[in-house]
Scaffold this active site. Sequence first.
Site, PDB file in Angstrom:
ATOM      1  N   ALA A  93      43.027   8.619  -0.644  1.00 27.99           N
ATOM      2  CA  ALA A  93      44.074   9.391  -1.310  1.00 27.99           C
ATOM      3  C   ALA A  93      43.470  10.349  -2.326  1.00 27.99           C
ATOM      4  O   ALA A  93      43.849  11.525  -2.378  1.00 27.99           O
ATOM      5  CB  ALA A  93      45.077   8.453  -1.981  1.00 27.99           C
ATOM      6  N   TYR A  94      42.549   9.858  -3.125  1.00 30.80           N
ATOM      7  CA  TYR A  94      41.898  10.715  -4.119  1.00 30.80           C
ATOM      8  C   TYR A  94      41.154  11.853  -3.426  1.00 30.80           C
ATOM      9  O   TYR A  94      41.298  13.023  -3.790  1.00 30.80           O
ATOM     10  CB  TYR A  94      40.936   9.885  -4.965  1.00 30.80           C
ATOM     11  CG  TYR A  94      40.276  10.667  -6.075  1.00 30.80           C
ATOM     12  CD1 TYR A  94      40.969  10.947  -7.246  1.00 30.80           C
ATOM     13  CD2 TYR A  94      38.971  11.119  -5.946  1.00 30.80           C
ATOM     14  CE1 TYR A  94      40.363  11.672  -8.276  1.00 30.80           C
ATOM     15  CE2 TYR A  94      38.363  11.849  -6.962  1.00 30.80           C
ATOM     16  CZ  TYR A  94      39.061  12.123  -8.121  1.00 30.80           C
ATOM     17  OH  TYR A  94      38.464  12.843  -9.128  1.00 30.80           O
ATOM     18  N   SER A  95      40.359  11.520  -2.407  1.00 35.62           N
ATOM     19  CA  SER A  95      39.573  12.538  -1.709  1.00 35.62           C
ATOM     20  C   SER A  95      40.471  13.580  -1.057  1.00 35.62           C
ATOM     21  O   SER A  95      40.233  14.793  -1.172  1.00 35.62           O
ATOM     22  CB  SER A  95      38.687  11.875  -0.647  1.00 35.62           C
ATOM     23  OG  SER A  95      37.789  10.948  -1.225  1.00 35.62           O
TER      24      SER A  95
END
Length: 249
Positions: free
Chosen positions: A155-157
Site C-alpha cells: 500500500a505504501y509503495s
Amino acid sequence: MNHQNRFDQQCAVVTGGAAGIGLAVASRIIAEGGRVAIWDRNPTDIDAAVARFGDKAIGVPVDVTDWAAVEQAARTTDAAFGRIDVLVASAGITGPNATTWEYPVADWQQVFAVNLHGVFHANKAVVPYMLAKDTGRIVNIASIAGKEGNPNASAYSASKAAVIGLTKSLGKELAKTGITVNCVTPAAVRTAIFDQMTQQHIDFMLSKIPMGRFGTVDEIAALVCWLASPECSFTTGGVFDISGGRATY
C-alpha cells in the site's frame, strides 16, 4: 547552510508540518525569511510548532483525507497571509507491514486516503490561489518505495508511486504557467513514522542503502526547499532522488 531571505515575502503551506520532514521544511522556510501555515491533524503538535515559530507561522488543524476540510484550510491560509506561494505535501503514513494477500483492506484504503488522496486534495486546493498570481511551487513527498516497491509494504509503495504519477501530470498541466510541480523520493528517514513499522522492515530498508545509514530530516529539507524556491524555475514534473545511493533509475 541556509540561504538568507530566499523565501522573503513567500507564504508556504506544509502538510504534516508539525513533525518529521514537514517540521524540518517549515523550520527552514521560516529561517530563510518565509511564513508557514502548518497543516496537521495533531493539535498538540501544531501548538508546539507555532509556539516555536511565533508570528512566522499559523497552525491549521486539518485532516487531509477530507476534501471539504482541506478546501477550508486553503481559504483560512489565504485569508491569513493574502497568498499561497508554496505547497509542500508531506503528510503521510506507512500502514502495516504485511504481504499483499494478507493486507487488511481497511488499512490499504487508509494509506491511500492519506498518502495519495491527501496529496491530491492539497494540490487541488492551492493551485487556484497560485494561478491567480501566476506563480507557485509545489513539492510532493513521495518515496523511493514508489519507484522500487518494498516487499510487505504494498500500500505504501503503490500510493507513493501514484504520487509520482500525479506530480508528473500536474507538472505538465501547469508547465506554461509560473507554477512548478516536483516531488522527492527519499529513502528511509528516521522519524516518528518508524513507530508504524516492524524492526524487520526497518532493517530491510537500511540494508538497501549503499551509504549504510538513514537520511536526516534536514537533508531532505535542503532539497525540498530548493525545489520550493524561486531558484527552481526550469524544472517541473521532476522526481528527485535523495536515497543514499539506493535509487536504481
